[in-house]
Motif scaffolding. Structure first.
Motif, PDB file in Angstrom:
ATOM      1  N   ILE A  79       1.366  75.058 -41.658  1.00 26.15           N
ATOM      2  CA  ILE A  79       2.811  74.815 -41.600  1.00 26.15           C
ATOM      3  C   ILE A  79       3.070  73.348 -41.278  1.00 26.15           C
ATOM      4  O   ILE A  79       3.844  72.676 -41.952  1.00 26.15           O
ATOM      5  N   ALA A  80       2.401  72.854 -40.251  1.00 27.03           N
ATOM      6  CA  ALA A  80       2.705  71.518 -39.733  1.00 27.03           C
ATOM      7  C   ALA A  80       2.272  70.390 -40.656  1.00 27.03           C
ATOM      8  O   ALA A  80       3.001  69.403 -40.800  1.00 27.03           O
ATOM      9  N   ILE A  81       1.125  70.495 -41.289  1.00 20.74           N
ATOM     10  CA  ILE A  81       0.639  69.373 -42.103  1.00 20.74           C
ATOM     11  C   ILE A  81       1.583  69.046 -43.252  1.00 20.74           C
ATOM     12  O   ILE A  81       1.954  67.883 -43.427  1.00 20.74           O
ATOM     13  N   PRO A  82       2.047  70.020 -44.048  1.00 19.85           N
ATOM     14  CA  PRO A  82       3.007  69.651 -45.100  1.00 19.85           C
ATOM     15  C   PRO A  82       4.296  69.042 -44.535  1.00 19.85           C
ATOM     16  O   PRO A  82       4.858  68.105 -45.114  1.00 19.85           O
ATOM     17  N   VAL A  83       4.753  69.568 -43.403  1.00 15.90           N
ATOM     18  CA  VAL A  83       5.974  69.045 -42.780  1.00 15.90           C
ATOM     19  C   VAL A  83       5.749  67.611 -42.294  1.00 15.90           C
ATOM     20  O   VAL A  83       6.605  66.736 -42.469  1.00 15.90           O
ATOM     21  N   ILE A  84       4.587  67.357 -41.707  1.00 16.95           N
ATOM     22  CA  ILE A  84       4.274  66.014 -41.225  1.00 16.95           C
ATOM     23  C   ILE A  84       4.137  65.052 -42.394  1.00 16.95           C
ATOM     24  O   ILE A  84       4.634  63.920 -42.344  1.00 16.95           O
ATOM     25  N   VAL A  85       3.481  65.465 -43.465  1.00 16.48           N
ATOM     26  CA  VAL A  85       3.361  64.604 -44.647  1.00 16.48           C
ATOM     27  C   VAL A  85       4.754  64.279 -45.179  1.00 16.48           C
ATOM     28  O   VAL A  85       5.056  63.117 -45.495  1.00 16.48           O
ATOM     29  N   LEU A  86       5.622  65.278 -45.258  1.00 21.88           N
ATOM     30  CA  LEU A  86       6.993  65.047 -45.730  1.00 21.88           C
ATOM     31  C   LEU A  86       7.698  64.005 -44.870  1.00 21.88           C
ATOM     32  O   LEU A  86       8.271  63.047 -45.388  1.00 21.88           O
ATOM     33  N   HIS A  87       7.658  64.163 -43.559  1.00 18.33           N
ATOM     34  CA  HIS A  87       8.398  63.225 -42.720  1.00 18.33           C
ATOM     35  C   HIS A  87       7.779  61.835 -42.737  1.00 18.33           C
ATOM     36  O   HIS A  87       8.503  60.836 -42.724  1.00 18.33           O
ATOM     37  N   VAL A  88       6.441  61.741 -42.793  1.00 18.55           N
ATOM     38  CA  VAL A  88       5.805  60.410 -42.839  1.00 18.55           C
ATOM     39  C   VAL A  88       6.195  59.685 -44.120  1.00 18.55           C
ATOM     40  O   VAL A  88       6.587  58.511 -44.095  1.00 18.55           O
ATOM     41  N   VAL A  89       6.105  60.372 -45.247  1.00 19.49           N
ATOM     42  CA  VAL A  89       6.494  59.759 -46.520  1.00 19.49           C
ATOM     43  C   VAL A  89       7.976  59.364 -46.483  1.00 19.49           C
ATOM     44  O   VAL A  89       8.344  58.248 -46.862  1.00 19.49           O
ATOM     45  N   ALA A  90       8.816  60.262 -46.016  1.00 16.52           N
ATOM     46  CA  ALA A  90      10.259  59.985 -45.969  1.00 16.52           C
ATOM     47  C   ALA A  90      10.565  58.796 -45.071  1.00 16.52           C
ATOM     48  O   ALA A  90      11.347  57.911 -45.443  1.00 16.52           O
ATOM     49  N   MET A  91       9.943  58.746 -43.895  1.00 16.87           N
ATOM     50  CA  MET A  91      10.220  57.639 -42.974  1.00 16.87           C
ATOM     51  C   MET A  91       9.666  56.312 -43.493  1.00 16.87           C
ATOM     52  O   MET A  91      10.336  55.278 -43.385  1.00 16.87           O
ATOM     53  N   LEU A  92       8.473  56.325 -44.076  1.00 14.66           N
ATOM     54  CA  LEU A  92       7.927  55.092 -44.648  1.00 14.66           C
ATOM     55  C   LEU A  92       8.763  54.636 -45.835  1.00 14.66           C
ATOM     56  O   LEU A  92       8.863  53.437 -46.113  1.00 14.66           O
ATOM     57  N   ASP A  93       9.378  55.583 -46.525  1.00 19.44           N
ATOM     58  CA  ASP A  93      10.232  55.251 -47.666  1.00 19.44           C
ATOM     59  C   ASP A  93      11.520  54.555 -47.227  1.00 19.44           C
ATOM     60  O   ASP A  93      12.189  53.917 -48.025  1.00 19.44           O
ATOM     61  N   MET A 110      18.900  61.357 -42.485  1.00 19.12           N
ATOM     62  CA  MET A 110      17.980  60.777 -41.513  1.00 19.12           C
ATOM     63  C   MET A 110      17.751  61.704 -40.319  1.00 19.12           C
ATOM     64  O   MET A 110      16.616  61.908 -39.901  1.00 19.12           O
ATOM     65  N   TRP A 111      18.831  62.276 -39.783  1.00 14.49           N
ATOM     66  CA  TRP A 111      18.677  63.160 -38.631  1.00 14.49           C
ATOM     67  C   TRP A 111      17.821  64.371 -38.984  1.00 14.49           C
ATOM     68  O   TRP A 111      17.082  64.889 -38.156  1.00 14.49           O
ATOM     69  N   GLY A 112      17.899  64.827 -40.234  1.00 14.02           N
ATOM     70  CA  GLY A 112      17.100  65.963 -40.678  1.00 14.02           C
ATOM     71  C   GLY A 112      15.619  65.623 -40.732  1.00 14.02           C
ATOM     72  O   GLY A 112      14.771  66.431 -40.339  1.00 14.02           O
ATOM     73  N   VAL A 113      15.310  64.426 -41.227  1.00 11.37           N
ATOM     74  CA  VAL A 113      13.911  63.988 -41.274  1.00 11.37           C
ATOM     75  C   VAL A 113      13.357  63.862 -39.857  1.00 11.37           C
ATOM     76  O   VAL A 113      12.217  64.257 -39.589  1.00 11.37           O
ATOM     77  N   ILE A 114      14.175  63.342 -38.946  1.00 13.98           N
ATOM     78  CA  ILE A 114      13.733  63.211 -37.549  1.00 13.98           C
ATOM     79  C   ILE A 114      13.500  64.590 -36.940  1.00 13.98           C
ATOM     80  O   ILE A 114      12.508  64.817 -36.233  1.00 13.98           O
ATOM     81  N   ALA A 115      14.377  65.538 -37.230  1.00  9.73           N
ATOM     82  CA  ALA A 115      14.201  66.908 -36.727  1.00  9.73           C
ATOM     83  C   ALA A 115      12.951  67.547 -37.324  1.00  9.73           C
ATOM     84  O   ALA A 115      12.193  68.230 -36.609  1.00  9.73           O
ATOM     85  N   ALA A 132      10.313  65.936 -38.318  1.00 15.07           N
ATOM     86  CA  ALA A 132       9.175  65.263 -37.664  1.00 15.07           C
ATOM     87  C   ALA A 132       8.892  65.902 -36.308  1.00 15.07           C
ATOM     88  O   ALA A 132       7.743  66.237 -35.994  1.00 15.07           O
ATOM     89  N   ALA A 133       9.926  66.072 -35.511  1.00 19.96           N
ATOM     90  CA  ALA A 133       9.747  66.658 -34.180  1.00 19.96           C
ATOM     91  C   ALA A 133       9.187  68.072 -34.284  1.00 19.96           C
ATOM     92  O   ALA A 133       8.234  68.430 -33.571  1.00 19.96           O
ATOM     93  N   GLY A 134       9.732  68.870 -35.181  1.00 18.46           N
ATOM     94  CA  GLY A 134       9.249  70.242 -35.345  1.00 18.46           C
ATOM     95  C   GLY A 134       7.811  70.290 -35.821  1.00 18.46           C
ATOM     96  O   GLY A 134       6.999  71.063 -35.295  1.00 18.46           O
ATOM     97  N   GLY A 135       7.485  69.477 -36.800  1.00 18.94           N
ATOM     98  CA  GLY A 135       6.118  69.458 -37.327  1.00 18.94           C
ATOM     99  C   GLY A 135       5.093  69.080 -36.273  1.00 18.94           C
ATOM    100  O   GLY A 135       4.047  69.718 -36.142  1.00 18.94           O
ATOM    101  N   TRP A 136       5.414  68.037 -35.508  1.00 17.99           N
ATOM    102  CA  TRP A 136       4.473  67.596 -34.468  1.00 17.99           C
ATOM    103  C   TRP A 136       4.384  68.603 -33.331  1.00 17.99           C
ATOM    104  O   TRP A 136       3.308  68.802 -32.764  1.00 17.99           O
ATOM    105  N   LEU A 137       5.486  69.245 -32.992  1.00 20.02           N
ATOM    106  CA  LEU A 137       5.433  70.272 -31.944  1.00 20.02           C
ATOM    107  C   LEU A 137       4.544  71.441 -32.368  1.00 20.02           C
ATOM    108  O   LEU A 137       3.741  71.940 -31.576  1.00 20.02           O
ATOM    109  N   ILE A 138       4.670  71.866 -33.616  1.00 19.31           N
ATOM    110  CA  ILE A 138       3.836  72.953 -34.131  1.00 19.31           C
ATOM    111  C   ILE A 138       2.368  72.529 -34.132  1.00 19.31           C
ATOM    112  O   ILE A 138       1.487  73.265 -33.682  1.00 19.31           O
TER     113      ILE A 138
END
Length: 162
Positions: free
Chosen positions: A28-42, A98-103, A105-111
């Protein structure tokens, strides 16, 4: 068949992911983390380039190209899958506020961290081997495609009692 270098990376990675529930949290977490990392770097715009979709070269695109080169060198089939999945994160990430990507990120890392703290009882492997940040997505694609199997010795025997 995996090359010996990638097999060794996967075996090392698996040694830090022995508990089945921890591995589930990572699926669950790895795809979510990849999504947020790509989105934030973008979000980091480097230069205008008319030939690139959107007309801007971003840090996300640069990171994606470099990661893709590493993935393809590790394994062509798995690398293509991970690279294509990461590429899909660009349009998805651009649709999320932006707030969604941050949320996310937080959820992915917590998981992710809960998997290690609660079930694995061991810190994430990329804390000691940074390349495991790249190995994680490739590992779980290899599991899903059947290109890598967790061996019985790599499963936490106490997991069945948990």
């Amino acid at each position: 068949m995996l090359n010996p270098r990638l097999q060794a990376l996967f075996d090392d990675y698996a040694s830090s992911h022995r508990h089945p529930t921890n591995r589930l949290t990572h699926k669950i977490a790895i795809p979510v983390i990849v999504l947020h990392v790509v989105a934030m770097l973008d979000w980091v715009r480097l230069v205008s380039v008319p030939l690139i979709p959107g007309g801007v070269l971003t840090l996300g695109i640069v990171a994606w190209v470099l990661a893709t080169l590493w993935y393809l060198r590790a394994d062509l089939k798995l690398g293509l899958i991970v690279s294509a999945a990461a590429a899909l994160c660009f349009p998805i990430g651009r649709m999320i506020p932006m707030w969604g990507v941050i949320a996310i990120a937080a959820g992915g890392w917590l998981i992710q961290l809960a998997g290690h703290a609660v079930w694995e009882k061991k810190s994430p492997s990329f804390f000691t081997n940074l390349v495991h940040a790249l190995v994680g997505p490739l590992f779980f694609v290899a599991i899903l495609t059947g290109d890598y199997s967790v061996k019985p010795a790599q499963i936490d025997p106490s997991a069945s009692r948990a």
